[in-house]
Scaffold this active site. Sequence first.
Site, PDB file in Angstrom:
ATOM      1  N   ALA A  99       6.125   4.957  11.272  1.00  0.00           N
ATOM      2  CA  ALA A  99       5.356   6.112  11.724  1.00  0.00           C
ATOM      3  C   ALA A  99       4.217   6.392  10.755  1.00  0.00           C
ATOM      4  O   ALA A  99       4.306   6.101   9.566  1.00  0.00           O
ATOM      5  CB  ALA A  99       6.263   7.330  11.826  1.00  0.00           C
ATOM      6  N   GLY A 100       3.144   6.958  11.289  1.00  0.00           N
ATOM      7  CA  GLY A 100       1.993   7.313  10.469  1.00  0.00           C
ATOM      8  C   GLY A 100       0.810   6.397  10.674  1.00  0.00           C
ATOM      9  O   GLY A 100      -0.339   6.808  10.494  1.00  0.00           O
TER      10      GLY A 100
ATOM     11  N   ASP B 217      -0.012   4.787  13.624  1.00  0.00           N
ATOM     12  CA  ASP B 217      -0.608   5.041  14.938  1.00  0.00           C
ATOM     13  C   ASP B 217       0.021   6.313  15.495  1.00  0.00           C
ATOM     14  O   ASP B 217       0.829   6.292  16.419  1.00  0.00           O
ATOM     15  CB  ASP B 217      -0.357   3.846  15.862  1.00  0.00           C
ATOM     16  CG  ASP B 217      -1.195   3.893  17.135  1.00  0.00           C
ATOM     17  OD1 ASP B 217      -1.924   4.882  17.334  1.00  0.00           O
ATOM     18  OD2 ASP B 217      -1.100   2.944  17.939  1.00  0.00           O
ATOM     19  N   LYS B 218      -0.377   7.443  14.931  1.00  0.00           N
ATOM     20  CA  LYS B 218       0.272   8.720  15.254  1.00  0.00           C
ATOM     21  C   LYS B 218       0.233   9.050  16.739  1.00  0.00           C
ATOM     22  O   LYS B 218       1.201   9.540  17.313  1.00  0.00           O
ATOM     23  CB  LYS B 218      -0.384   9.851  14.455  1.00  0.00           C
ATOM     24  CG  LYS B 218      -0.184   9.777  12.953  1.00  0.00           C
ATOM     25  CD  LYS B 218      -0.961  10.890  12.259  1.00  0.00           C
ATOM     26  CE  LYS B 218      -0.900  10.776  10.748  1.00  0.00           C
ATOM     27  NZ  LYS B 218       0.437  11.081  10.223  1.00  0.00           N
TER      28      LYS B 218
ATOM     29  N   ASN C 150      -0.970   9.866   0.493  1.00  0.00           N
ATOM     30  CA  ASN C 150      -1.494  10.587   1.638  1.00  0.00           C
ATOM     31  C   ASN C 150      -0.985  12.020   1.629  1.00  0.00           C
ATOM     32  O   ASN C 150       0.126  12.303   1.192  1.00  0.00           O
ATOM     33  CB  ASN C 150      -1.127   9.874   2.949  1.00  0.00           C
ATOM     34  CG  ASN C 150       0.154  10.400   3.569  1.00  0.00           C
ATOM     35  OD1 ASN C 150       0.154  11.424   4.257  1.00  0.00           O
ATOM     36  ND2 ASN C 150       1.270   9.700   3.312  1.00  0.00           N
TER      37      ASN C 150
ATOM     38  N   MET D 217      -1.740  13.825   4.723  1.00  0.00           N
ATOM     39  CA  MET D 217      -2.328  13.981   6.055  1.00  0.00           C
ATOM     40  C   MET D 217      -1.928  15.290   6.716  1.00  0.00           C
ATOM     41  O   MET D 217      -2.746  15.952   7.348  1.00  0.00           O
ATOM     42  CB  MET D 217      -1.924  12.806   6.954  1.00  0.00           C
ATOM     43  CG  MET D 217      -2.274  11.430   6.395  1.00  0.00           C
ATOM     44  SD  MET D 217      -4.037  11.160   6.162  1.00  0.00           S
ATOM     45  CE  MET D 217      -4.579  11.001   7.850  1.00  0.00           C
TER      46      MET D 217
ATOM     47  N   PHE E  15       0.600  15.742   9.175  1.00  0.00           N
ATOM     48  CA  PHE E  15       0.946  15.617  10.593  1.00  0.00           C
ATOM     49  C   PHE E  15      -0.242  15.911  11.502  1.00  0.00           C
ATOM     50  O   PHE E  15      -0.148  16.650  12.489  1.00  0.00           O
ATOM     51  CB  PHE E  15       2.100  16.555  10.978  1.00  0.00           C
ATOM     52  CG  PHE E  15       3.445  16.225  10.387  1.00  0.00           C
ATOM     53  CD1 PHE E  15       3.695  14.997   9.797  1.00  0.00           C
ATOM     54  CD2 PHE E  15       4.471  17.161  10.434  1.00  0.00           C
ATOM     55  CE1 PHE E  15       4.952  14.702   9.256  1.00  0.00           C
ATOM     56  CE2 PHE E  15       5.729  16.872   9.914  1.00  0.00           C
ATOM     57  CZ  PHE E  15       5.965  15.648   9.323  1.00  0.00           C
TER      58      PHE E  15
ATOM     59  N   SER F   7       8.758  14.690   5.116  1.00  0.00           N
ATOM     60  CA  SER F   7       7.374  14.593   4.655  1.00  0.00           C
ATOM     61  C   SER F   7       7.110  15.659   3.603  1.00  0.00           C
ATOM     62  O   SER F   7       7.513  16.816   3.763  1.00  0.00           O
ATOM     63  CB  SER F   7       6.405  14.792   5.821  1.00  0.00           C
ATOM     64  OG  SER F   7       5.079  14.919   5.340  1.00  0.00           O
TER      65      SER F   7
ATOM     66  N   ASN G 156       4.226  16.860   3.003  1.00  0.00           N
ATOM     67  CA  ASN G 156       2.903  17.423   3.280  1.00  0.00           C
ATOM     68  C   ASN G 156       2.883  18.589   4.254  1.00  0.00           C
ATOM     69  O   ASN G 156       1.825  19.091   4.601  1.00  0.00           O
ATOM     70  CB  ASN G 156       1.977  16.309   3.786  1.00  0.00           C
ATOM     71  CG  ASN G 156       1.809  15.206   2.760  1.00  0.00           C
ATOM     72  OD1 ASN G 156       1.638  15.480   1.577  1.00  0.00           O
ATOM     73  ND2 ASN G 156       1.886  13.960   3.201  1.00  0.00           N
ATOM     74  N   THR G 157       4.054  19.032   4.721  1.00  0.00           N
ATOM     75  CA  THR G 157       4.166  20.246   5.523  1.00  0.00           C
ATOM     76  C   THR G 157       5.015  21.233   4.740  1.00  0.00           C
ATOM     77  O   THR G 157       6.177  20.933   4.427  1.00  0.00           O
ATOM     78  CB  THR G 157       4.813  19.961   6.891  1.00  0.00           C
ATOM     79  OG1 THR G 157       3.949  19.104   7.650  1.00  0.00           O
ATOM     80  CG2 THR G 157       5.047  21.257   7.668  1.00  0.00           C
TER      81      THR G 157
ATOM     82  N   LYS H 142      15.033  10.720   9.110  1.00  0.00           N
ATOM     83  CA  LYS H 142      14.236  10.096   8.047  1.00  0.00           C
ATOM     84  C   LYS H 142      14.346  10.943   6.790  1.00  0.00           C
ATOM     85  O   LYS H 142      14.053  12.144   6.814  1.00  0.00           O
ATOM     86  CB  LYS H 142      12.774   9.972   8.481  1.00  0.00           C
ATOM     87  CG  LYS H 142      11.918   9.162   7.501  1.00  0.00           C
ATOM     88  CD  LYS H 142      10.600   8.772   8.121  1.00  0.00           C
ATOM     89  CE  LYS H 142       9.809   7.838   7.212  1.00  0.00           C
ATOM     90  NZ  LYS H 142       8.581   7.347   7.856  1.00  0.00           N
TER      91      LYS H 142
ATOM     92  N   ASN I 195      11.030   8.062   3.251  1.00  0.00           N
ATOM     93  CA  ASN I 195       9.673   8.577   3.405  1.00  0.00           C
ATOM     94  C   ASN I 195       8.906   8.344   2.096  1.00  0.00           C
ATOM     95  O   ASN I 195       9.380   7.644   1.200  1.00  0.00           O
ATOM     96  CB  ASN I 195       9.729  10.072   3.755  1.00  0.00           C
ATOM     97  CG  ASN I 195       8.595  10.506   4.668  1.00  0.00           C
ATOM     98  OD1 ASN I 195       7.449  10.102   4.478  1.00  0.00           O
ATOM     99  ND2 ASN I 195       8.889  11.327   5.656  1.00  0.00           N
ATOM    100  N   THR I 196       7.733   8.950   1.967  1.00  0.00           N
ATOM    101  CA  THR I 196       6.946   8.829   0.741  1.00  0.00           C
ATOM    102  C   THR I 196       7.547   9.691  -0.370  1.00  0.00           C
ATOM    103  O   THR I 196       8.350  10.591  -0.125  1.00  0.00           O
ATOM    104  CB  THR I 196       5.494   9.253   0.984  1.00  0.00           C
ATOM    105  OG1 THR I 196       5.486  10.605   1.485  1.00  0.00           O
ATOM    106  CG2 THR I 196       4.831   8.347   2.007  1.00  0.00           C
TER     107      THR I 196
ATOM    108  N   GLY J   2       4.202   2.403  -1.024  1.00  0.00           N
ATOM    109  CA  GLY J   2       3.792   1.093  -1.507  1.00  0.00           C
ATOM    110  C   GLY J   2       4.654   0.587  -2.641  1.00  0.00           C
ATOM    111  O   GLY J   2       5.807   0.993  -2.822  1.00  0.00           O
TER     112      GLY J   2
ATOM    113  N   GLY K 188       7.745   0.120   0.169  1.00  0.00           N
ATOM    114  CA  GLY K 188       7.447  -0.890  -0.837  1.00  0.00           C
ATOM    115  C   GLY K 188       7.774  -2.316  -0.455  1.00  0.00           C
ATOM    116  O   GLY K 188       8.023  -3.151  -1.319  1.00  0.00           O
TER     117      GLY K 188
END
Length: 334
Positions: A67-68, A70-71, A116, A118, A120, A181, A183-184, A212, A241-242, A265, A294
């Site tokens: 995921a991420g 091609d949202k 990132n 982003m 969402f 995530s 980021n939210t 996840k 996740n990240t 990564g 990774g």
Amino acid sequence: MTIFETAVRPVLFRVGGGDAEKAHEFTLERLARLRPGALAVLRRRYAVDRPVEVFGVRFPNPVGLAAGMDKNGVALRSWPALGFGFVEVGTVTAKAQPGNDRPRLFRLRDSEAVINRMGFNNAGAAALAARLAALGPLGVPLGISLGKSKVTPLEEAVQDYLTSYELLHPYADYIAVNVSSPNTPGLRTLQDKSALAALLGALVGKTPVLVKIAPDLTEPAIAELLEVCLAHGAAGVIATNTTLARDGLATPDQPRATETGGLSGRPLTERARKIVHFVHQETAGRLPVIGVGGILDPDDATRMFDAGAALLQLYTGFIYRGPALVKAAAKAKR
């Protein structure tokens, strides 16, 4: 070095003056325009037939797109042609949202990593449902990652996820519940026992539901989360996740370490593998694991399989290594 690494990647990394998000958008636009003839050529070059069945779903090979990438599902026909055995779109939210302010995507080239934040950014669950209805069968399993709309209060999160689920589960071979995530604001609190139990209680049904998880959880916290997953019928776990950690960055990338957001990564390779191993051992294999984080070469894929992963996903590795990595990972020993 592959043709992608020597010829294609340098061009993509210069798009938009080196702006990573503009390069991402450029790539999606071109992939979305590929004609059937071009897709057939790519399929002959990259497709790997190595079927596996996991949580009742048959996959033509065990390597998927995370995921991420091609949202909004704009290039869905192209991913199987590039060798992916399944595709996960999203993360999508009940309400369309622009995400965080730009710039919000950063390459750390020497570390083979990405940061990132982003947030969402997506066109919303209804728009994705309409696109999937028009698209028809994809030819490989489709996962749909669901997240919480930023404007929705945490106490209303279950209904927010349920809104997306009701719109999208008819098109999904599995649903991924993204509660990890960074980021939210507040999202990761949904990994807590009571919150996750309520969420799974609402979502688990005919379509397999996977959770996840974040790589920053402690083993006791993961163990508690796994108990909830087992008790409430989750079909599996996506790990991971990240990360918010900044360990393992190459020296030239250290100035980027101050950028907020999730890191993916190469610096995440070992942490993700260890969590996959822990999940597999803790559940005695009762919860299938999709290993992600990774994976940048076939040896990484083999070690992830050895750790207990039933399936793999690529994101940052695909950015740096291209479709040859998809093919190599799908052929990796397992």
